[in-house]
Design a protein around this motif. Structure first.
Motif, mmCIF file in Angstrom:
data_model
loop_
_atom_site.group_PDB
_atom_site.id
_atom_site.type_symbol
_atom_site.label_atom_id
_atom_site.label_comp_id
_atom_site.label_asym_id
_atom_site.label_seq_id
_atom_site.Cartn_x
_atom_site.Cartn_y
_atom_site.Cartn_z
ATOM 1 N N UNK A 112 2.556 5.646 4.273
ATOM 2 C CA UNK A 112 1.864 4.737 5.198
ATOM 3 C C UNK A 112 0.654 5.428 5.815
ATOM 4 N N UNK A 113 0.821 6.697 6.185
ATOM 5 C CA UNK A 113 -0.278 7.449 6.787
ATOM 6 C C UNK A 113 -1.425 7.575 5.785
ATOM 7 N N UNK A 114 -1.101 7.857 4.522
ATOM 8 C CA UNK A 114 -2.142 7.979 3.491
ATOM 9 C C UNK A 114 -2.826 6.632 3.256
ATOM 10 N N UNK A 115 -2.086 5.556 3.286
ATOM 11 C CA UNK A 115 -2.648 4.226 3.054
ATOM 12 C C UNK A 115 -3.608 3.829 4.178
ATOM 13 N N UNK A 116 -3.371 4.340 5.389
ATOM 14 C CA UNK A 116 -4.214 3.983 6.526
ATOM 15 C C UNK A 116 -5.486 4.810 6.594
ATOM 16 N N UNK A 117 -5.524 5.919 5.887
ATOM 17 C CA UNK A 117 -6.726 6.754 5.899
ATOM 18 C C UNK A 117 -7.819 6.079 5.081
ATOM 19 N N UNK A 118 -9.035 6.075 5.590
ATOM 20 C CA UNK A 118 -10.125 5.457 4.818
ATOM 21 C C UNK A 118 -10.383 6.239 3.547
ATOM 22 N N UNK A 119 -10.763 5.515 2.514
ATOM 23 C CA UNK A 119 -11.066 6.168 1.230
ATOM 24 C C UNK A 119 -12.269 7.060 1.411
ATOM 25 N N UNK A 120 -12.188 8.270 0.863
ATOM 26 C CA UNK A 120 -13.289 9.203 0.971
ATOM 27 C C UNK A 120 -14.065 9.197 -0.341
ATOM 28 N N UNK A 121 -15.383 9.128 -0.232
ATOM 29 C CA UNK A 121 -16.192 9.080 -1.456
ATOM 30 C C UNK A 121 -16.894 10.391 -1.697
#
Length: 158
Positions: free
Chosen positions: A149-158
């Protein structure tokens, strides 16, 4: 290549999870206020424990899983003891569907390592002059879900 029934040959093989090795990667125990911290205390210390799981892919079917446990006992703002343990195992996993591999590595492998890590911590705390600290069982399924859940809430990094 398929069996006579159209499935790949490995599809009929049972899943396998083998422990190839277990070891302490890092162990630290600190008793910074001894011998004063060993005297009878007016109250039970406040104990804070943090547990994390990490994994490295060693080869197609082998994974190193590390169970990291950190803890600190404090009484009235004074550190009684603290410890850090990184306990790891190398696991061979065969005949497991790809979608089940990550949960298996991050839930079942640390579950197998935990009793050994618990014993190392209990012994280190006892050898530090305190009653052995017996960690409560860990809900690795809950820990896995929390991390996902914590990973899913982190914004995608480009």
């Amino acid at each position: 290549m398929t069996n006579g029934n159209g499935t790949p040959p490995e599809a009929g093989l049972p899943p396998q999870l083998n422990v190839l090795a277990q070891y302490t990667k890092d162990l630290s125990f600190e008793n910074p206020n001894a011998p004063a911290s060993l005297a009878p205390q007016p109250q039970q210390p406040n104990i804070n424990i943090q547990i994390n799981v990490g994994a490295n892919n060693l080869s197609e079917n082998e994974f190193e899983v590390t169970l990291s446990v950190e803890g600190k006992a404090e009484n009235a703002g004074t550190v009684m003891f603290s410890f850090e343990l990184a306990y790891a195992g190398v696991f061979r996993i065969l005949n497991v569907p790809q979608e089940n591999l990550h949960p298996l590595v991050m839930i079942e492998c640390p579950r197998l390592l935990f009793p050994f890590a618990r014993e190392i911590i209990a012994t280190a705390v006892r050898d530090g002059g305190f009653p052995p600290l017996m960690l409560d069982p860990v809900d690795f399924v809950g820990l896995y879900r929390q991390n996902m859940e914590r990973q899913a809430q982190q914004p995608m990094q480009s």
